[in-house]
Scaffold this motif. Structure first.
Motif, PDB file in Angstrom:
ATOM      1  N   GLN A   1      -6.898  -0.514  -3.357  1.00  0.00           N
ATOM      2  CA  GLN A   1      -7.977   0.357  -2.883  1.00  0.00           C
ATOM      3  C   GLN A   1      -8.928  -0.352  -1.910  1.00  0.00           C
ATOM      4  O   GLN A   1     -10.142  -0.275  -2.024  1.00  0.00           O
TER       5      GLN A   1
ATOM      6  N   THR B   1     -11.824   1.764   0.286  1.00  0.00           N
ATOM      7  CA  THR B   1     -13.063   2.042  -0.439  1.00  0.00           C
ATOM      8  C   THR B   1     -13.830   0.754  -0.710  1.00  0.00           C
ATOM      9  O   THR B   1     -15.058   0.731  -0.676  1.00  0.00           O
TER      10      THR B   1
ATOM     11  N   CYS C   1      -5.381   3.077   0.784  1.00  0.00           N
ATOM     12  CA  CYS C   1      -6.017   4.250   0.187  1.00  0.00           C
ATOM     13  C   CYS C   1      -6.351   4.035  -1.299  1.00  0.00           C
ATOM     14  O   CYS C   1      -5.928   3.060  -1.914  1.00  0.00           O
ATOM     15  N   ASP C   2      -7.064   4.984  -1.854  1.00  0.00           N
ATOM     16  CA  ASP C   2      -7.469   4.884  -3.260  1.00  0.00           C
ATOM     17  C   ASP C   2      -6.319   5.066  -4.241  1.00  0.00           C
ATOM     18  O   ASP C   2      -6.453   4.725  -5.413  1.00  0.00           O
ATOM     19  N   THR C   3      -5.189   5.593  -3.808  1.00  0.00           N
ATOM     20  CA  THR C   3      -4.018   5.689  -4.664  1.00  0.00           C
ATOM     21  C   THR C   3      -3.272   4.357  -4.707  1.00  0.00           C
ATOM     22  O   THR C   3      -2.555   4.071  -5.659  1.00  0.00           O
TER      23      THR C   3
ATOM     24  N   HIS D   1      -2.723   4.449  -8.465  1.00  0.00           N
ATOM     25  CA  HIS D   1      -3.902   5.044  -9.121  1.00  0.00           C
ATOM     26  C   HIS D   1      -3.799   6.550  -8.930  1.00  0.00           C
ATOM     27  O   HIS D   1      -3.450   7.019  -7.872  1.00  0.00           O
TER      28      HIS D   1
ATOM     29  N   TRP E   1       0.824  -1.204   0.000  1.00  0.00           N
ATOM     30  CA  TRP E   1       0.000   0.000   0.000  1.00  0.00           C
ATOM     31  C   TRP E   1       0.858   1.253   0.000  1.00  0.00           C
ATOM     32  O   TRP E   1       2.021   1.229   0.361  1.00  0.00           O
TER      33      TRP E   1
END
Length: 117
Positions: free
Chosen positions: A50, A53, A44-46, A116, A29
């Motif tokens: 992910q 989320t 996280c979404d990056t 991302h 991550w």
């Protein structure tokens, strides 16, 4: 009781020092997020997977908090807004000796190309 209605339970500890699913699958991550209701730690979404989320999508738990040292912001998924919230049960961030990205030994050399944006 009101805190449960808005998706925050400040008494629940985090699920661990890193992303629960990444640890189970050998993933990695960039940054970590903590479910403010159940304590689930997700990436996280990056991050490539992910998982924070994904946890929201699976459970409907509406609020996360940063699990990074020095950050205490919350994010409300339904309103897509950040806000200040109460202190949560310790620890409030991942271990200080854990690298970013992490965890040590699982981050590829070309990690920047897997994010991302």
């Amino acid at each position: 009781m009101t805190q449960f209605l808005i998706g925050i339970d400040p008494t629940v500890p985090p699920s661990g020092p890193g992303c629960l699913e990444c640890d189970q699958t050998g993933g990695w991550w960039l940054h970590l997020r903590r479910c403010a209701l159940c304590g689930h730690i997700g990436c996280c979404d990056t991050s490539p997977s992910q998982h924070a989320t994904g946890h929201n999508a699976t459970t409907g738990h509406p609020v996360i908090r940063s699990y990074e040292p020095g950050e205490d912001w919350f994010w409300d998924y339904p309103s897509a807004q950040a806000f200040a919230g109460p202190p949560l049960a310790p620890p409030e961030h991942h271990p200080l000796d854990q690298p970013v990205p992490g965890p040590a030994g699982r981050v590829p050399a070309d990690w920047q190309y897997h994010l991302h944006r």
